[in-house]
Design a protein around this motif. Structure first.
Motif, PDB file in Angstrom:
ATOM      1  N   UNK A 337       0.833  -1.201   0.000  1.00  0.00           N
ATOM      2  CA  UNK A 337       0.000   0.000   0.000  1.00  0.00           C
ATOM      3  C   UNK A 337       0.866   1.248   0.000  1.00  0.00           C
ATOM      4  N   UNK A 338       0.448   2.214  -0.827  1.00  0.00           N
ATOM      5  CA  UNK A 338       1.037   3.552  -0.817  1.00  0.00           C
ATOM      6  C   UNK A 338      -0.041   4.537  -0.372  1.00  0.00           C
ATOM      7  N   UNK A 339       0.280   5.361   0.606  1.00  0.00           N
ATOM      8  CA  UNK A 339      -0.622   6.426   1.037  1.00  0.00           C
ATOM      9  C   UNK A 339      -0.184   7.755   0.447  1.00  0.00           C
ATOM     10  N   UNK A 340      -1.142   8.534  -0.017  1.00  0.00           N
ATOM     11  CA  UNK A 340      -0.904   9.921  -0.410  1.00  0.00           C
ATOM     12  C   UNK A 340      -1.347  10.814   0.740  1.00  0.00           C
ATOM     13  N   UNK A 341      -0.531  11.793   1.064  1.00  0.00           N
ATOM     14  CA  UNK A 341      -0.875  12.764   2.094  1.00  0.00           C
ATOM     15  C   UNK A 341      -0.710  14.170   1.546  1.00  0.00           C
ATOM     16  N   UNK A 342      -1.693  15.036   1.834  1.00  0.00           N
ATOM     17  CA  UNK A 342      -1.603  16.435   1.446  1.00  0.00           C
ATOM     18  C   UNK A 342      -1.230  17.243   2.690  1.00  0.00           C
ATOM     19  N   UNK A 343      -0.443  18.309   2.468  1.00  0.00           N
ATOM     20  CA  UNK A 343      -0.023  19.102   3.621  1.00  0.00           C
ATOM     21  C   UNK A 343      -1.068  20.164   3.927  1.00  0.00           C
ATOM     22  N   UNK A 344      -1.557  20.135   5.163  1.00  0.00           N
ATOM     23  CA  UNK A 344      -2.513  21.122   5.645  1.00  0.00           C
ATOM     24  C   UNK A 344      -1.721  22.246   6.304  1.00  0.00           C
ATOM     25  N   UNK A 349       0.271  20.019   9.390  1.00  0.00           N
ATOM     26  CA  UNK A 349       0.353  18.560   9.484  1.00  0.00           C
ATOM     27  C   UNK A 349      -0.076  17.940   8.161  1.00  0.00           C
ATOM     28  N   UNK A 350       0.360  16.683   7.982  1.00  0.00           N
ATOM     29  CA  UNK A 350       0.005  15.925   6.780  1.00  0.00           C
ATOM     30  C   UNK A 350      -1.302  15.199   7.012  1.00  0.00           C
ATOM     31  N   UNK A 351      -2.157  15.195   5.981  1.00  0.00           N
ATOM     32  CA  UNK A 351      -3.448  14.525   6.057  1.00  0.00           C
ATOM     33  C   UNK A 351      -3.537  13.462   4.963  1.00  0.00           C
ATOM     34  N   UNK A 352      -3.863  12.238   5.347  1.00  0.00           N
ATOM     35  CA  UNK A 352      -4.005  11.166   4.350  1.00  0.00           C
ATOM     36  C   UNK A 352      -5.222  11.429   3.465  1.00  0.00           C
TER      37      UNK A 352
END
Length: 424
Positions: A337-344, A349-352
């Motif tokens: 599994x690869x998770x993508x996270x965007x930076x808030x 903080x990073x959000x999945x």
């Protein structure tokens, strides 16, 4: 679900993979599984022998009656009656052993791919890619839940009144932006070759077991006990179950589907500042992509899915990173599994926002999803899925990263879908 023959023939490989997952009582459960399989096969062999003898006696009885040897035939009929009782006992025992084996197999997670890193938690996941500059916000920048209130686009208190915490109400430009994202994601997926489908939002128990949500995630799913139906936690469940009990041809590959659905997750025990606003909801919208692949092509397909999600985030111009999940954080059914996270930016903080996974044959074995290979033999297919994308945290990232003193700008790619370019 792992194939019992694979467990039996590759016990050390299985135990090594389960150790990478930090799976408790692995050796005990694997040994119980192998023993249950041995007992099931022994019972099956015994039953087959009794049935074969019974069939032979039935033929012999027919011949004896035909030849007028009625007395001998009656003796054999008594023996067939005894064999019938024995076969009933063995059939019941076989069903019991089959159920025992099945229940044990349901407890064993997938074996991680060899490139999955060892680790205990999300802290041990590997960052494999990072893209985009984190914007510098003006003084007084707000987190998305305060922006939602300021511009009256999402009402968390109203959702709490109607249903409860975790069920927001989107209003005005907030609702239109939500709809714009859904349409944009579906259009991107369709252009990439994924056929759009609309699927039920409730599934039966067989579907839950088919994709592995049951029994592993039963506590996280909303359940209608009267009809024994489950609200879907992701479109992966109904879309993948389209192919339950299906035998495909090699020419059918690749199969690519996309679907928009609301998703429902109980998320028991989710409290605290890290779940404020859109960070974690009980009902949320998500667009999913699902692929059914020939085993030799599934990892190439996984790479294509990663590139596709990258392309979407690049067009939205959001800073993001990709993590390869470690053995202690990877999902029950996944091999990789690869998770993508965007930076808030406002929350720092990073959000999945997406998980993209290859399940190899794990789901297909539960689903009985097979194909005929070039030699005419039946094989299990590989299944993959990914979020493309989950809306709440994408929306949170957009609101926070695109905020300005004048209002919240809309990414250029979304303007045609929204019909406006700023929320103010």
């Amino acid at each position: 679900m792992l194939q019992v023959a694979f467990i039996r023939e590759n016990k050390e490989t299985v135990l090594s993979g389960l150790a990478k997952r930090n799976f408790k009582n692995a050796e005990e459960i694997v040994n119980q599984t192998i023993l249950a399989d041995e007992q099931r096969r022994a019972t099956q062999a015994e039953l087959d022998a009794v049935l074969a003898e019974s069939n032979k006696l039935s033929k012999d009885i027919g011949i004896l009656f035909k030849n007028g040897e009625r007395e001998k035939a009656e003796i054999l009929k008594l023996k067939t009656a005894q064999l019938k009782d024995t076969s009933k006992e063995l059939s019941d025992k076989l069903q019991e052993k089959t159920t025992e084996l099945q229940n044990l197999l349901y407890l064993i997670p997938n074996i991680p791919n060899e490139i999955v890193p060892a680790g205990n938690s999300e802290e041990d996941n590997e960052t494999v890619f990072e893209e985009g500059e984190i914007p510098t916000l003006s003084e007084g920048a707000l987190p998305h839940w305060e922006l939602a209130k300021k511009y009256d686009i999402i009402d968390f208190e109203l959702g709490n009144k109607i249903t409860g915490a975790g069920f927001p109400v989107y209003k005005g430009k907030g609702a239109r932006l939500q709809r714009a994202l859904i349409n944009y994601f579906l259009d991107k997926n369709s252009k990439a070759g994924y056929q759009e489908v609309q699927v039920p939002h409730l599934v039966n128990e067989a579907s839950g077991f088919g994709t592995g949500q049951l029994p592993d995630k039963e506590g996280q799913m909303y359940h209608d006990a009267q009809d024994n139906l489950y609200l879907i936690p992701t479109a992966e469940v109904p879309v993948t179950n389209i192919f339950r009990d299906v035998i495909l041809k090699e020419s059918d590959f690749p199969i690519c589907k996309t679907a928009y659905t609301p998703c429902f997750r109980r998320e028991a025990g989710s409290y605290g500042a890290h779940v404020r606003g859109l960070n974690r909801l009980h009902q949320f919208d998500k667009v999913e992509i699902v692929r059914i692949e020939h085993p030799k092509n599934s990892y190439e397909a996984l790479d294509a899915m990663l590139a596709h999600v990258k392309d979407i985030l690049n067009e939205l111009k959001l800073p993001y990173r990709i993590l390869r999940l470690c053995g202690g954080d990877i999902g029950f059914t996944s091999a990789l599994t690869y998770d993508f996270e965007v930076f808030s930016t406002a929350q720092n903080r990073w959000l999945e926002i997406s998980s993209v996974s290859n399940f190899e044959t794990f789901q297909a074995n539960r689903l009985k999803l097979r194909f005929k290979n070039a030699d005419g033999k039946t094989e299990l297919a590989h299944t993959l899925n990914g979020s493309s994308l989950a809306l709440p945290r994408v929306l949170a990232g957009l609101l926070e990263n695109y905020q300005t003193p004048e209002g919240i700008k809309i990414p250029e790619v979304l303007v045609p879908y929204c019909g406006f370019d700023i929320i103010n």
